[in-house]
Design a protein around this motif. Structure first.
Motif, PDB file in Angstrom:
ATOM      1  N   UNK A 191      18.294 -25.269  -9.000  1.00  0.00           N
ATOM      2  CA  UNK A 191      17.948 -24.301 -10.049  1.00  0.00           C
ATOM      3  C   UNK A 191      18.506 -24.854 -11.356  1.00  0.00           C
ATOM      4  N   UNK A 192      17.649 -25.208 -12.318  1.00  0.00           N
ATOM      5  CA  UNK A 192      18.153 -25.771 -13.568  1.00  0.00           C
ATOM      6  C   UNK A 192      18.797 -24.692 -14.432  1.00  0.00           C
ATOM      7  N   UNK A 193      19.514 -25.085 -15.474  1.00  0.00           N
ATOM      8  CA  UNK A 193      19.993 -24.077 -16.426  1.00  0.00           C
ATOM      9  C   UNK A 193      18.806 -23.260 -16.946  1.00  0.00           C
ATOM     10  N   UNK A 194      18.868 -21.956 -16.790  1.00  0.00           N
ATOM     11  CA  UNK A 194      17.771 -21.077 -17.205  1.00  0.00           C
ATOM     12  C   UNK A 194      18.332 -19.674 -17.377  1.00  0.00           C
ATOM     13  N   UNK A 195      17.460 -18.735 -17.753  1.00  0.00           N
ATOM     14  CA  UNK A 195      17.928 -17.368 -17.993  1.00  0.00           C
ATOM     15  C   UNK A 195      17.168 -16.333 -17.187  1.00  0.00           C
ATOM     16  N   UNK A 196      16.435 -16.782 -16.168  1.00  0.00           N
ATOM     17  CA  UNK A 196      15.737 -15.826 -15.308  1.00  0.00           C
ATOM     18  C   UNK A 196      16.134 -15.954 -13.842  1.00  0.00           C
ATOM     19  N   UNK A 197      17.232 -16.681 -13.558  1.00  0.00           N
ATOM     20  CA  UNK A 197      17.834 -16.727 -12.232  1.00  0.00           C
ATOM     21  C   UNK A 197      19.350 -16.723 -12.409  1.00  0.00           C
ATOM     22  N   UNK A 198      20.051 -16.047 -11.500  1.00  0.00           N
ATOM     23  CA  UNK A 198      21.503 -15.907 -11.636  1.00  0.00           C
ATOM     24  C   UNK A 198      22.203 -17.264 -11.691  1.00  0.00           C
ATOM     25  N   UNK A 199      21.866 -18.157 -10.750  1.00  0.00           N
ATOM     26  CA  UNK A 199      22.499 -19.482 -10.750  1.00  0.00           C
ATOM     27  C   UNK A 199      22.186 -20.232 -12.037  1.00  0.00           C
ATOM     28  N   UNK A 200      20.964 -20.072 -12.536  1.00  0.00           N
ATOM     29  CA  UNK A 200      20.578 -20.735 -13.777  1.00  0.00           C
ATOM     30  C   UNK A 200      21.353 -20.231 -14.973  1.00  0.00           C
ATOM     31  N   UNK A 201      21.654 -18.934 -14.993  1.00  0.00           N
ATOM     32  CA  UNK A 201      22.447 -18.362 -16.076  1.00  0.00           C
ATOM     33  C   UNK A 201      23.835 -18.999 -16.125  1.00  0.00           C
ATOM     34  N   UNK A 202      24.436 -19.149 -14.953  1.00  0.00           N
ATOM     35  CA  UNK A 202      25.777 -19.745 -14.896  1.00  0.00           C
ATOM     36  C   UNK A 202      25.726 -21.198 -15.365  1.00  0.00           C
ATOM     37  N   UNK A 203      24.747 -21.960 -14.887  1.00  0.00           N
ATOM     38  CA  UNK A 203      24.635 -23.360 -15.291  1.00  0.00           C
ATOM     39  C   UNK A 203      24.319 -23.491 -16.780  1.00  0.00           C
TER      40      UNK A 203
ATOM     41  N   UNK B 283      18.700   0.808 -11.123  1.00  0.00           N
ATOM     42  CA  UNK B 283      18.690  -0.548 -10.580  1.00  0.00           C
ATOM     43  C   UNK B 283      18.085  -1.520 -11.582  1.00  0.00           C
ATOM     44  N   UNK B 284      18.765  -2.680 -11.748  1.00  0.00           N
ATOM     45  CA  UNK B 284      18.261  -3.763 -12.575  1.00  0.00           C
ATOM     46  C   UNK B 284      18.329  -5.057 -11.791  1.00  0.00           C
ATOM     47  N   UNK B 285      17.251  -5.802 -11.773  1.00  0.00           N
ATOM     48  CA  UNK B 285      17.228  -7.073 -11.061  1.00  0.00           C
ATOM     49  C   UNK B 285      15.806  -7.497 -10.768  1.00  0.00           C
TER      50      UNK B 285
ATOM     51  N   UNK C 248      28.857 -12.568  -9.004  1.00  0.00           N
ATOM     52  CA  UNK C 248      28.834 -12.644 -10.470  1.00  0.00           C
ATOM     53  C   UNK C 248      28.545 -11.288 -11.101  1.00  0.00           C
ATOM     54  N   UNK C 249      27.911 -10.389 -10.351  1.00  0.00           N
ATOM     55  CA  UNK C 249      27.641  -9.064 -10.911  1.00  0.00           C
ATOM     56  C   UNK C 249      28.929  -8.311 -11.243  1.00  0.00           C
ATOM     57  N   UNK C 250      30.027  -8.651 -10.546  1.00  0.00           N
ATOM     58  CA  UNK C 250      31.282  -7.959 -10.814  1.00  0.00           C
ATOM     59  C   UNK C 250      31.764  -8.246 -12.239  1.00  0.00           C
ATOM     60  N   UNK C 251      31.524  -9.443 -12.723  1.00  0.00           N
ATOM     61  CA  UNK C 251      31.892  -9.807 -14.094  1.00  0.00           C
ATOM     62  C   UNK C 251      31.108  -8.938 -15.089  1.00  0.00           C
ATOM     63  N   UNK C 252      29.809  -8.804 -14.829  1.00  0.00           N
ATOM     64  CA  UNK C 252      28.962  -7.956 -15.676  1.00  0.00           C
ATOM     65  C   UNK C 252      29.423  -6.505 -15.637  1.00  0.00           C
ATOM     66  N   UNK C 253      29.801  -6.034 -14.463  1.00  0.00           N
ATOM     67  CA  UNK C 253      30.279  -4.651 -14.319  1.00  0.00           C
ATOM     68  C   UNK C 253      31.538  -4.422 -15.153  1.00  0.00           C
ATOM     69  N   UNK C 254      32.490  -5.349 -15.064  1.00  0.00           N
ATOM     70  CA  UNK C 254      33.720  -5.193 -15.847  1.00  0.00           C
ATOM     71  C   UNK C 254      33.410  -5.162 -17.347  1.00  0.00           C
ATOM     72  N   UNK C 255      32.441  -5.963 -17.781  1.00  0.00           N
ATOM     73  CA  UNK C 255      32.091  -6.005 -19.205  1.00  0.00           C
ATOM     74  C   UNK C 255      31.464  -4.693 -19.666  1.00  0.00           C
TER      75      UNK C 255
ATOM     76  N   UNK D  56      14.065  -6.941 -14.189  1.00  0.00           N
ATOM     77  CA  UNK D  56      14.977  -7.945 -14.737  1.00  0.00           C
ATOM     78  C   UNK D  56      15.233  -7.659 -16.205  1.00  0.00           C
ATOM     79  N   UNK D  57      16.505  -7.661 -16.585  1.00  0.00           N
ATOM     80  CA  UNK D  57      16.906  -7.419 -17.968  1.00  0.00           C
ATOM     81  C   UNK D  57      17.780  -8.566 -18.457  1.00  0.00           C
ATOM     82  N   UNK D  58      17.830  -8.759 -19.761  1.00  0.00           N
ATOM     83  CA  UNK D  58      18.739  -9.752 -20.316  1.00  0.00           C
ATOM     84  C   UNK D  58      20.181  -9.334 -20.023  1.00  0.00           C
ATOM     85  N   UNK D  59      21.106 -10.293 -20.149  1.00  0.00           N
ATOM     86  CA  UNK D  59      22.516  -9.997 -19.899  1.00  0.00           C
ATOM     87  C   UNK D  59      23.011  -8.881 -20.814  1.00  0.00           C
ATOM     88  N   UNK D  60      22.664  -8.976 -22.085  1.00  0.00           N
ATOM     89  CA  UNK D  60      23.117  -7.971 -23.045  1.00  0.00           C
ATOM     90  C   UNK D  60      22.560  -6.586 -22.721  1.00  0.00           C
TER      91      UNK D  60
END
Length: 403
Positions: free
Chosen positions: A9-21, A254-256, A310-317, A274-278
């Motif tokens: 999964x390349x760096x991208x913004x429509x998959x969780x692994x891609x967001x991290x990369x 639910x978002x995803x 990784x969703x736990x990080x989003x939850x804390x934010x 699916x929603x943006x991180x913000x």
């Protein structure tokens, strides 16, 4: 140092692994990285425009889900034969192309995300072929992938052995959690570093002091639905009380990228896709409680205890308390308990789940404390600054090099 990132999964913004990369790659100057992505043809990761100038080699990934033409033992034999063919494709088709690309780009090291058997088959061979140090990154225990894709027993054992060799061959390994890092130190003796997903600190919202007023109580859920038994238990519990607890009508937001639920009772779901991180953080902040399920099944004990969602990080934010529905040994449960950063429900008994939900709705004092502690956890462990620090430690790069 120039690095070749090899990933499915390349760096991208429509998959969780891609967001991290995407975030990890942003920490490095563009001239110090080249990308090789071996992608499942059915997926459509959207590589950000900022990475258009990055040297890239995009290849199709061989099918990794088991193919059983016949049932039972004959089916296992057909699956084994299929995996032999796929292994040959990796070795004689993909490997030469990637090696040639790496030489062309004059890279000094290989950074390989070990997700799926294709990456595992490539990693050590590519490192040996090029004579370059291997830096590996692990999202989840490899056994989970092999079981989920129904790999036959013989191939399973061969691939697990190769995975072990890949980790032992690694100069450094980025693990998914503190628990996984401890395990890898003991099992493989490899230099390793937990690299946990982080977010910009400016996205973090002020922690809530109490639930929203009104007749509704909103439970937020974001990301993938991998813990299906736990999710079903929550729905079963809500069905038993007609989705009303302590006088509050429950709504699940639910978002995803996917959402499934089956019930023969009236329900109250709000699916936003699916929603943006913000936007995800904003929508979660409008909820009252954030649902974090993790596996209870013995089958997934390794994954539950060593992966970190990784969703736990989003939850804390988002500044709202987390409702962690997981066994005591699960990595998110241990983290939340240690920091008093949410509610813990360590049971799949629906009446017990309801008692914990009622407590979360009614006890405003701990609600405030959990939200506040979660926000502190975010600032301590899950900012981009902390992510960058751990990433550079994984790469063995002094943090001041790129500041």
């Amino acid at each position: 140092m120039k690095i070749l990132l090899l990933t499915d999964i390349p760096p991208c913004r429509n998959f969780t692994a891609g967001l991290v990369l995407d975030r990890l790659v942003s920490f490095l100057p563009p001239e110090q990285i080249a990308l090789c992505a071996v992608i499942n043809p059915s997926l459509n990761p959207e590589i950000p425009a900022e990475l258009e100038s990055l040297p890239k080699l995009i290849l199709n990934k061989p099918r990794e889900a088991s193919v059983r033409i016949f049932p039972r033992k004959a089916g296992d034999l057909s699956a084994f034969a299929f995996e032999l063919i796929q292994s040959a494709r990796v070795r004689y088709e993909l490997l030469p192309q990637i090696a040639a690309f790496a030489k062309q780009q004059q890279v000094d090291a290989l950074w390989v995300v070990l997700q799926g058997q294709t990456m595992v088959r490539l990693a050590r061979r590519l490192s040996l072929k090029l004579g370059l140090p291997l830096l590996t990154q692990v999202w989840d225990p490899f056994g989970w992938w092999l079981r989920a894709n129904r790999i036959d027993g013989i191939t399973h054992r061969r691939l697990q052995t190769e995975f072990n060799k890949v980790i032992q061959h690694s100069s450094s390994c980025a693990t998914a959690s503190w628990a996984m890092s401890e395990t890898y130190s003991n099992q493989y003796g490899v230099r390793n570093q937990p690299v946990i997903a982080g977010l910009p600190r400016e996205l973090a919202l002020k922690p809530a002091a109490h639930p929203h007023s009104g007749n509704e109580f909103i439970i937020g859920m974001a990301g993938q639905f991998y813990a299906q038994a736990e999710w079903s238990c929550l729905i079963q519990a809500l069905n038993q009380v007609n989705w009303t607890i302590a006088g509050r009508r429950i709504r699940i937001r639910v978002m995803g990228g996917g959402f499934q639920s089956f019930t023969q009772y009236p329900a109250n779901f709000e699916y936003l896709g699916w929603q943006s991180q913000e936007e995800t953080i904003r929508l979660l902040s409008e909820a009252d409680l954030l649902y974090m399920p993790y596996w209870f099944s013995e089958e997934f004990k390794e994954e539950s205890s060593s992966s970190f969602p990784s969703k736990l990080v989003t939850y804390f934010a988002a500044g709202r308390p987390v409702f962690c529905h997981a066994p005591a040994y699960a990595s998110p449960a241990k983290y939340i308990k240690q920091h008093e950063a949410g509610y813990l429900c360590e049971s799949l008994d629906p009446p017990t789940v309801l008692k914990h939900l009622e407590y979360a709705i009614s006890d405003t004092e701990f609600y405030r404390k959990a939200a506040s502690n979660g926000a502190s956890c975010f600032m301590q462990d899950f900012t981009l600054e902390r992510m960058k620090e751990t990433f550079f430690h994984f790469l063995n790069i002094p943090p001041t090099t790129h500041e």
